[in-house]
Design an enzyme around this catalytic site. Structure first.
Site, PDB file in Angstrom:
ATOM      1  N   ALA A  90     -11.802 -22.435 -14.108  1.00  0.00           N
ATOM      2  CA  ALA A  90     -11.661 -20.821 -14.220  1.00  0.00           C
ATOM      3  C   ALA A  90     -10.721 -20.232 -13.548  1.00  0.00           C
ATOM      4  O   ALA A  90     -11.089 -21.007 -12.345  1.00  0.00           O
ATOM      5  CB  ALA A  90     -12.832 -19.936 -14.579  1.00  0.00           C
ATOM      6  N   SER A 132      -8.366 -28.725 -17.653  1.00  0.00           N
ATOM      7  CA  SER A 132      -8.288 -28.877 -17.060  1.00  0.00           C
ATOM      8  C   SER A 132      -7.811 -28.147 -14.989  1.00  0.00           C
ATOM      9  O   SER A 132      -8.126 -27.130 -15.218  1.00  0.00           O
ATOM     10  CB  SER A 132      -6.209 -28.741 -17.933  1.00  0.00           C
ATOM     11  N   GLY A 155      -2.618 -22.818 -15.166  1.00  0.00           N
ATOM     12  CA  GLY A 155      -2.151 -24.663 -14.724  1.00  0.00           C
ATOM     13  C   GLY A 155      -1.320 -24.001 -16.319  1.00  0.00           C
ATOM     14  O   GLY A 155      -1.180 -24.972 -16.887  1.00  0.00           O
ATOM     15  N   GLY A 200      -5.955 -19.982 -17.324  1.00  0.00           N
ATOM     16  CA  GLY A 200      -4.300 -20.235 -17.438  1.00  0.00           C
ATOM     17  C   GLY A 200      -3.633 -20.480 -16.765  1.00  0.00           C
ATOM     18  O   GLY A 200      -2.444 -20.595 -16.592  1.00  0.00           O
ATOM     19  N   GLU A 257      -7.342 -25.502 -24.345  1.00  0.00           N
ATOM     20  CA  GLU A 257      -8.314 -25.402 -23.325  1.00  0.00           C
ATOM     21  C   GLU A 257      -9.712 -24.151 -23.939  1.00  0.00           C
ATOM     22  O   GLU A 257     -10.576 -24.785 -24.469  1.00  0.00           O
ATOM     23  CB  GLU A 257      -8.106 -24.801 -22.160  1.00  0.00           C
TER      24      GLU A 257
HETATM   25  O1  LIG Z   1      -7.231 -22.511 -16.535  1.00  0.00           O
HETATM   26  C1  LIG Z   1      -6.918 -23.989 -16.167  1.00  0.00           C
HETATM   27  C2  LIG Z   1      -5.663 -24.519 -16.209  1.00  0.00           C
HETATM   28  O2  LIG Z   1      -4.770 -23.835 -17.433  1.00  0.00           O
HETATM   29  C3  LIG Z   1      -7.712 -24.330 -15.119  1.00  0.00           C
HETATM   30  O3  LIG Z   1      -8.789 -24.693 -15.945  1.00  0.00           O
HETATM   31  C4  LIG Z   1      -7.542 -22.826 -13.541  1.00  0.00           C
HETATM   32  O4  LIG Z   1      -6.327 -22.425 -13.368  1.00  0.00           O
HETATM   33  C5  LIG Z   1      -8.499 -23.508 -12.674  1.00  0.00           C
HETATM   34  O5  LIG Z   1      -7.997 -24.424 -12.202  1.00  0.00           O
HETATM   35  P1  LIG Z   1      -8.788 -25.012 -10.344  1.00  0.00           P
HETATM   36  O6  LIG Z   1      -9.484 -26.140 -10.909  1.00  0.00           O
HETATM   37  O7  LIG Z   1      -7.037 -26.313 -10.043  1.00  0.00           O
HETATM   38  O8  LIG Z   1      -8.775 -23.948  -9.615  1.00  0.00           O
END
Ligand SMILES: O=C(CO)[C@H](O)[C@H](O)COP(=O)(O)O
Length: 236
Positions: A90, A32, A104, A102, A110
């Site tokens: 990540a 995600s 998001g 996390g 995940e």
């Molecule tokens: O762990 C996550 C969501 O829970 C995402 O992978 C993490 O926040 C990275 O997000 P982005 O690619 O938007 O920087």
């Protein structure tokens, strides 16, 4: 025009898909976040006949939507507990490939989808690349908690040394962020995390904690898109 950061995310995501999603793979885990958007874009550039033979396991409402919008077939870990490869973003990755995830609020699903995979691959931009966790990502370790226990868990986290731990509040809603699983998130800063396995164990032992956004000894490779357009590949 695409920003430097977006370009970095795209380069990392494209290279990871090209090197790890193989024609013989039938089940692919999809993480995600904003970097994963580029993972799905690259998957959609594959031969449609190959994608038609493949099931994609999302890790959140967001990634499920990306896959469905792309016309891909989605499944879940209950149906597909053997995943060929999972690719995810990540928030920060250390020199040993331990990661904070996390940001998001999706780290529970995940982690399950990453653990069900033969290979777990991280894609990120240069801002996530650290020697020690806590260097760049200072918001804290995301901790998913059952709602009724949040105050009790917060106290325990403070007692463990995370004095700044706090409940994550929603932006376009009054009250806390509610995860895809109906839980709350506490963000718990622990400063520089030299021993992420210990922090993971200590936090996971708190009753009421559902999952901790520390992914230790899980990733096989991390791809970091760099500012100069190159991609750094870090293996264990
Ligand atoms: O762990 C996550 C969501 O829970 C995402 O992978 C993490 O926040 C990275 O997000 P982005 O690619 O938007 O920087």
């Amino acid at each position: 025009m695409t920003s430097l950061i977006e370009q970095a995310k795209q380069k990392a995501a494209y290279q990871a898909v090209d090197e790890h999603v193989l024609p013989e793979h039938r089940v692919i885990g999809v993480g995600s976040g904003s970097t994963v958007v580029h993972v799905v874009a690259r998957l959609l550039q594959r031969d449609p006949a190959l994608n038609a033979k493949t099931v994609f396991v999302p890790t959140s409402f967001q990634s499920r939507g990306l896959l469905l919008d792309g016309g891909l077939t989605v499944g879940d870990v209950e149906q597909y507990s053997n995943i060929d490869v999972t690719i995810d973003g990540a928030d920060e990755v250390d020199a040993q490939l331990n990661a904070i995830k996390g940001g998001g609020a999706a780290h529970l699903q995940e982690k399950v989808v990453a653990e069900a995979a033969k290979k777990f691959i991280i894609v990120a931009d240069f801002r996530k690349d650290s020697k020690v966790l806590g260097e760049q990502w200072t918001k804290g370790v995301p901790v998913e908690v059952v709602p009724f226990a949040w105050r009790a868990v917060l106290k325990k986290l403070q007692a463990l040394g995370s004095s700044e731990a706090k409940l994550r509040m929603a932006v376009a809603k009054a009250g806390p962020v509610v995860t895809d699983n109906g839980n709350f998130i506490i963000d718990a800063p622990f400063g520089l995390i030299h021993d992420p396995v210990k922090v993971l164990r200590d936090v996971k032992l708190i009753t009421g904690v559902v999952e901790v956004g520390l992914f230790c000894n899980m990733a096989e490779v991390a791809y970091f898109g760099c500012e100069d357009g190159s991609v750094t590949v870090r293996t264990k």
